[in-house]
Design an enzyme around this catalytic site. Structure first.
Site, short mmCIF file in Angstrom:
data_model
loop_
_atom_site.label_atom_id
_atom_site.label_comp_id
_atom_site.label_asym_id
_atom_site.label_seq_id
_atom_site.Cartn_x
_atom_site.Cartn_y
_atom_site.Cartn_z
N ASP A 268 0.87 -1.17 0.00
CA ASP A 268 0.00 0.00 0.00
C ASP A 268 0.91 1.23 0.00
OD1 ASP A 268 -2.14 1.68 -0.06
OD2 ASP A 268 -3.20 0.79 1.63
C1 BGC Z 1 -5.10 3.25 0.14
C2 BGC Z 1 -5.29 2.21 -0.94
C3 BGC Z 1 -5.22 2.87 -2.30
C4 BGC Z 1 -3.89 3.58 -2.43
C5 BGC Z 1 -3.68 4.25 -3.77
C6 BGC Z 1 -3.88 4.13 -0.09
O1 BGC Z 1 -3.88 5.22 0.75
O2 BGC Z 1 -5.02 2.60 1.38
O3 BGC Z 1 -6.53 1.57 -0.75
O4 BGC Z 1 -5.42 1.94 -3.31
O5 BGC Z 1 -3.82 4.59 -1.43
O6 BGC Z 1 -4.49 5.34 -3.95
#
Ligand code: BGC
Length: 739
Positions: A268
């Site tokens: 993530d």
């Molecule tokens: C989130 C993810 C997301 C990623 C990209 C993160 O802050 O937890 O779910 O896909 O950002 O935007």
């Protein structure tokens, strides 16, 4: 540490048509910098992005959806980088790209896998027309805590519902073949345990026993692997003391070893760097090593792999074979997507986003996602012929932005059709519409607008209130400790209900809100979540009876936040409560001796039941259930059959979601009091009845035992068929050992 990775020599003799052959051959030509490039995902618009792509330092870009820029980046990758490897272009299409569908929790309320699949397919084709070839969706974290802002993105509290709908989303995104230009790769996230963040506060740790993890939280992820999902995202949360992005047990043992997942895992956002913030690793170097060894193949929005793996290799603290395996995992998905043959996007080959067909489907899904929670005296549907005037009240009635919900990067509120617009278009000149926002936002604490609202309601035959939460009150990092209607909304409802006029409350929100303080003051409640671009017409269709509500709650609605977590598939406890065994705090005598209370599991002030249970939702018609039949005995390996007759005994055609629940009465690990095992949407004309049948293989009754083996244990079971998790019809069956 190289467990569950195909090593270079193992692949040497792989046949040319094996999915590993092309990745293997390509990796053999790569420098270490190029390999690490494939493991790096960089945000669009980063200053030296073009050079980095040209030099092979980037394998994936996220958040770039300008198709000309995407094509230019692909050109640099394919034509100017040494090996010509195309880019993965990722974007969060959480509930649509330009055509915005209801938030995932709303889609889950449709209990309609084909509608959910369609919504994902539309998001995919619209995203693909801008060059997106990978999305970070579906989010299949089980959550039982409405304080958590990301409940909006989830598919609710139940592993079965979440598994079925998550798999439907994957099929929608990935289509019949990933090579199809309209398909994009999906990503099962956040692996794992994120939905159980302590206290419903985002980013906090989760502590889940292995048994609960396997029986509840991991089930939708296993279903995602079975549905062929291409990628996984490691959560940034701490699971049982080991942050998921460095969790060998999750990513090596379970995902690769037990489930045989062959796609790749992305971190993530900066979750590798955060391993050190968690206190799991001492510095960035250790973090990079821990994540790579645990099985995170690609790093999102960080540069630890690129910067630090060369040192780790040099110091022989990491084996290059591991890096090769990670790169192959990424390349394999690129080959499967057909990117080497088709890196560029020609938008003219795609249907226009927001076309009439997409909007119609968004309207259909939004209508199916609304849940009718209350409808006293059949105040709904409204009959425009019988109404001379309607008061439309509330800050969310005419707000195209707020109805879209959280995680909307590409939707434009100018395309939203609002509730007020839709009501005007339904009633035309037949009734007068008096519109008063009453509050500036859903959080306003002022009441200057109230007098006008009261006056409008007094002068009208009915009031429709559009209240709830703005989009920004749910989603990532937007948790609430109190989940009442925010601001002065309860006071507004009080004042309007004193007019004595029938009041219809439409709630637009990203989570279940606690409605206890207002539920008795209104005649009807339609829970519309954040319904997306076409929310207005969908809601108006329901209010005026063009459609009958058919949504069912994908999550239990607590009476008060203190009841959280509250979910239907609880364990029984040794002292289960009953309506007879409990008492209310106000009923206790002064100086009561300690034994005077019910001695069972309940709250003195809030009992033990939710305000509305999982699976609940009313219709404009009534469905009667009768004549349940359940196979009496089955041997392990056989199928159990269940059926019941469902009849529409009202006066309108409508759809009903028929639900099957099972309880395993005795288990070597205690089993929940009820578990959803099947559901079907049926459409019935007035008076029409249908025999609804379900079949379960005994494998579908299996659970993880104390030794973490997946077993179906012989014994007695109860089964229920009905319209919510509190069904009346029940039967029983016995599973016996195979002879
Ligand atoms: C989130 C993810 C997301 C990623 C990209 C993160 O802050 O937890 O779910 O896909 O950002 O935007």
């Amino acid at each position: 540490m190289l467990r569950n990775q195909r090593l270079n020599d193992e692949l040497e003799n792989e046949a040319a048509d094996s999915p590993w052959a092309r990745p293997r051959d390509l990796v053999a030509q790569m420098t270490i910098e190029e390999k690490l490039g494939q493991l790096s995902q960089v945000n669009g618009g980063t200053p030296d992005l073009h050079d980095a792509v040209r030099e092979g330092r980037v394998g994936s870009v996220l958040n770039e959806v300008n198709v000309d820029e995407v094509n230019e980046l692909q050109r640099l990758a394919v034509e100017e980088s040494r090996l010509g490897i195309p880019l993965l272009v990722g974007r969060d299409l959480i509930h649509g790209f330009k055509t915005i569908f209801p938030i995932p929790l709303g889609q889950a309320a449709s209990w309609d896998p084909s509608a959910v699949q369609c919504a994902a397919a539309i998001a995919a084709v619209e995203g693909a027309s801008s060059g997106v070839n990978w999305t970070f969706s579906p989010m299949i974290d089980i959550t039982r805590d409405p304080r958590w802002g990301r409940i909006a993105e989830s598919l609710g509290e139940d592993p079965h519902l979440c598994s079925v709908l998550g798999a439907a989303m994957i099929r929608g995104f990935q289509g019949a073949s990933l090579e199809d230009p309209e398909s994009i790769a999906a990503c099962a996230k956040h692996f794992a345990g994120y939905g159980a963040s302590e206290g419903g506060m985002d980013y906090s740790a989760a502590d889940i026993s292995e048994n609960e993890l396997r029986n509840v939280h991991l089930r939708p992820f296993k279903a995602a692997v079975d549905a062929g999902v291409s990628t996984f995202m490691a959560s940034f949360s701490d699971l049982n003391g080991v942050p998921a992005s460095g969790n060998v047990f999750l990513m090596r043992q379970i995902l690769r070893d037990e489930w045989g997942f062959e796609g790749f895992v992305v971190s993530d956002w900066e979750s590798i760097r955060e391993l050190t913030v968690h206190g799991f690793t001492a510095n960035e170097r250790e973090a990079a090593k821990a994540a790579a060894e645990a099985g995170v193949d690609m790093e999102m929005a960080g540069d630890l792999y690129r910067r630090l793996i060369p040192e780790l290799l040099e110091a022989e603290e990491i084996d290059e074979q591991l890096i090769d395996a990670m790169v192959r995992n990424v390349l394999r998905v690129k080959f499967e997507l057909g990117l080497f043959e088709r890196a560029y996007t020609d938008p003219s080959k795609y249907p226009e986003p927001l076309n009439a067909e997409h909007l119609e489907l968004a309207r259909d899904v939004a209508a199916k996602s609304c849940v009718l929670l209350k409808n006293d005296d059949q105040v709904l549907p409204l009959s425009k012929q019988d109404l001379q005037s309607i008061a439309v009240i509330g800050p969310l009635a005419d707000d195209g932005y707020e109805q879209l919900g959280t995680w909307v990067f590409d939707g434009d509120s100018r395309h939203s059709q609002t509730c007020l617009q839709a009501i005007h278009s339904v009633v035309g000149d037949e009734a007068q519409v008096r519109w008063v926002p009453a509050m500036r936002t859903s959080r306003s604490r002022q009441d200057e607008g109230f007098a006008l609202a009261v006056e409008a309601v007094q002068q009208s035959d009915v009031a429709i209130l559009f209240l709830g939460e703005e989009s920004i009150l749910s989603g990532e990092a937007h948790c609430r400790a109190s989940i009442d209607l925010p601001g002065n909304q309860e006071q507004l409802i009080d004042e309007l209900s004193n007019t004595g006029k029938p009041i219809v409350l439409v709630v637009l929100a990203g989570r279940p809100l606690t409605l206890r303080n207002v539920i008795d003051k209104v005649s009807a409640v339609l829970y519309a979540w954040h319904p997306g671009t076409m929310g207005g017409p969908a809601i108006a269709d329901l209010l005026f009876g063009v459609e009958s509500p058919s949504g069912k709650l994908p999550v239990s609605f607590p009476r008060s936040v203190g009841q959280v977590p509250i979910y239907y598939s609880k364990k029984n406890t040794g002292r289960p409560p009953s309506h007879e065994s409990i008492c209310h705090i106000d009923e206790i005598d002064g100086k009561a001796p300690q034994t005077s209370l019910g001695m069972s599991a309940f709250y003195l002030d809030d009992g033990f039941t939710p305000l509305f249970p999982f699976g609940y939702g009313l219709s404009y018609t009534r469905f009667e259930y009768r004549d349940i039949e359940v196979s009496s005995h089955v041997a392990i390996g056989e199928r159990v059959r269940f059926s019941a007759t469902v009849q529409n005994v009202g006066e309108r055609a409508a759809e009903e979601v028929v639900q099957l629940y099972v309880r395993d009465l005795v288990g070597s690990v205690t089993r929940p009091v009820k578990e959803l095992k099947g559901f079907q949407r049926v459409r019935l004309e007035p008076c029409e009845s249908q025999r609804v049948c379900f079949e379960l293989h005994t494998d579908e009754l299996a659970f993880y035992n104390q030794k973490m083996q997946l077993v179906t244990e012989p014994g007695h079971f109860h089964a229920w068929i009905g319209s919510s998790s509190e069904p009346e019809l029940w039967g029983e069956f016995e599973v016996v050992a195979a002879s």
